[in-house]
Scaffold this motif. Structure first.
Motif, mmCIF file in Angstrom:
data_model
loop_
_atom_site.group_PDB
_atom_site.id
_atom_site.type_symbol
_atom_site.label_atom_id
_atom_site.label_comp_id
_atom_site.label_asym_id
_atom_site.label_seq_id
_atom_site.Cartn_x
_atom_site.Cartn_y
_atom_site.Cartn_z
ATOM 1 N N SER A 31 -3.756 12.822 5.263
ATOM 2 C CA SER A 31 -4.363 12.360 6.512
ATOM 3 C C SER A 31 -5.070 13.490 7.263
ATOM 4 C CB SER A 31 -3.305 11.715 7.410
ATOM 5 O OG SER A 31 -2.418 12.705 7.903
ATOM 6 N N ASN A 32 -5.192 14.652 6.614
ATOM 7 C CA ASN A 32 -5.829 15.831 7.220
ATOM 8 C C ASN A 32 -5.158 16.255 8.525
ATOM 9 O OD1 ASN A 32 -7.827 16.225 5.191
ATOM 10 N ND2 ASN A 32 -8.945 14.483 6.050
ATOM 11 N N SER A 33 -3.865 16.063 8.591
ATOM 12 C CA SER A 33 -3.100 16.435 9.784
ATOM 13 C C SER A 33 -2.990 17.953 9.912
ATOM 14 C CB SER A 33 -1.695 15.834 9.696
ATOM 15 O OG SER A 33 -0.913 16.266 10.782
ATOM 16 N N LYS A 34 -2.851 18.409 11.137
ATOM 17 C CA LYS A 34 -2.613 19.824 11.402
ATOM 18 C C LYS A 34 -1.117 20.114 11.536
ATOM 19 C CE LYS A 34 -7.052 20.526 13.573
ATOM 20 N NZ LYS A 34 -7.773 20.901 14.784
ATOM 21 N N VAL A 35 -0.292 19.085 11.392
ATOM 22 C CA VAL A 35 1.156 19.244 11.487
ATOM 23 C C VAL A 35 1.667 19.955 10.233
ATOM 24 C CG1 VAL A 35 3.366 17.997 11.572
ATOM 25 C CG2 VAL A 35 1.438 17.228 12.962
ATOM 26 N N LYS A 36 2.611 20.837 10.422
ATOM 27 C CA LYS A 36 3.209 21.595 9.321
ATOM 28 C C LYS A 36 4.660 21.132 9.153
ATOM 29 C CE LYS A 36 4.153 25.907 10.198
ATOM 30 N NZ LYS A 36 4.032 27.362 10.425
ATOM 31 N N VAL A 37 5.053 20.891 7.901
ATOM 32 C CA VAL A 37 6.430 20.512 7.595
ATOM 33 C C VAL A 37 6.940 21.465 6.515
ATOM 34 C CG1 VAL A 37 5.709 18.732 5.939
ATOM 35 C CG2 VAL A 37 7.966 18.617 6.940
ATOM 36 N N CYS A 38 8.130 22.015 6.743
ATOM 37 C CA CYS A 38 8.730 22.973 5.807
ATOM 38 C C CYS A 38 10.189 22.605 5.580
ATOM 39 C CB CYS A 38 8.667 24.391 6.369
ATOM 40 S SG CYS A 38 7.004 24.962 6.703
ATOM 41 N N CYS A 39 10.769 23.212 4.577
ATOM 42 C CA CYS A 39 12.181 22.993 4.265
ATOM 43 C C CYS A 39 12.888 24.344 4.288
ATOM 44 C CB CYS A 39 12.304 22.340 2.886
ATOM 45 S SG CYS A 39 13.937 21.690 2.540
ATOM 46 N N ALA A 40 14.019 24.397 4.980
ATOM 47 C CA ALA A 40 14.780 25.642 5.091
ATOM 48 C C ALA A 40 16.235 25.378 4.737
ATOM 49 C CB ALA A 40 14.684 26.190 6.512
ATOM 50 N N ALA A 41 16.777 26.184 3.857
ATOM 51 C CA ALA A 41 18.193 26.103 3.492
ATOM 52 C C ALA A 41 18.895 27.341 4.039
ATOM 53 C CB ALA A 41 18.351 26.034 1.976
ATOM 54 N N PRO A 42 20.026 27.167 4.719
ATOM 55 C CA PRO A 42 20.696 28.303 5.344
ATOM 56 C C PRO A 42 21.488 29.176 4.386
ATOM 57 C CG PRO A 42 21.958 26.323 5.707
ATOM 58 C CD PRO A 42 20.690 25.908 5.001
ATOM 59 N N GLY A 43 21.697 28.704 3.171
ATOM 60 C CA GLY A 43 22.612 29.423 2.290
ATOM 61 C C GLY A 43 24.048 29.101 2.684
ATOM 62 N N LEU A 44 24.944 29.994 2.407
ATOM 63 C CA LEU A 44 26.353 29.799 2.757
ATOM 64 C C LEU A 44 26.617 30.530 4.062
ATOM 65 C CD1 LEU A 44 29.128 28.685 1.964
ATOM 66 C CD2 LEU A 44 29.520 30.813 0.718
ATOM 67 N N ALA A 45 26.706 29.773 5.134
ATOM 68 C CA ALA A 45 26.919 30.360 6.452
ATOM 69 C C ALA A 45 28.322 30.015 6.937
ATOM 70 C CB ALA A 45 25.870 29.854 7.429
ATOM 71 N N ALA A 46 29.033 31.023 7.366
ATOM 72 C CA ALA A 46 30.407 30.848 7.849
ATOM 73 C C ALA A 46 30.375 30.259 9.257
ATOM 74 C CB ALA A 46 31.148 32.179 7.836
ATOM 75 N N THR A 47 30.418 28.935 9.316
ATOM 76 C CA THR A 47 30.397 28.222 10.592
ATOM 77 C C THR A 47 31.589 27.272 10.646
ATOM 78 O OG1 THR A 47 29.102 26.364 9.749
ATOM 79 C CG2 THR A 47 27.857 28.280 10.569
ATOM 80 N N ASN A 48 31.694 26.545 11.719
ATOM 81 C CA ASN A 48 32.783 25.580 11.852
ATOM 82 C C ASN A 48 32.587 24.352 10.967
ATOM 83 O OD1 ASN A 48 34.419 27.022 13.564
ATOM 84 N ND2 ASN A 48 33.470 26.199 15.415
#
Length: 137
Positions: A31-48
């Protein structure tokens, strides 16, 4: 064969995120959009997340967290997607070290399962059935 059966739903949701990112990127580019979409993986993060999952009879292998990184470091791939120069729509970022579970964020080529047009179409159609039609501009 899956090493931790309780990790299977988590794996499937991460796969769906990647497939949906590819589908959205395809539609935005068409659609010739100027919107950007990406994918990010945090890896193994020590969280709750691991603590509460374990409490809810989920992932019990707490020992693996000693190989993880801080929650703050886990945000780095997301921050790279949002703010770094040169990031393009459709890019995938995740940690580059120790089996992609920790380290500085780096751009990776998604696995073929993430870019399969059949999977993309099915996920998009099922998502629209669940949420209604998406308007891509």
């Amino acid at each position: 064969m899956q090493p931790f059966a309780c990790g299977w739903p988590y794996h499937q949701t991460k796969l769906a995120n990647a497939v949906f990112t590819v589908a959205m990127d395809d539609r935005l580019k068409a659609s010739n959009s100027k919107v950007k979409v990406c994918c990010a993986a945090p890896g193994l993060a020590a969280t709750n997340l691991q603590v509460t999952t374990s409490q809810d009879d989920g992932f019990h292998a707490q020992w693996i967290m000693r190989f993880g990184q801080s929650g703050e470091d886990g945000t780095m791939p997301l921050l790279r997607c949002c703010a770094a120069p040169g990031v393009e729509s459709g890019d995938f970022y995740e940690p580059e070290g120790l089996g992609n579970i920790k380290g500085l964020p780096a751009k990776f080529t998604p696995e073929p399962i993430c870019t399969n047009p059949h999977s993309s179409r099915i996920l998009w159609e099922e998502s629209e059935k669940a949420c209604g039609a998406f308007k891509v501009e």
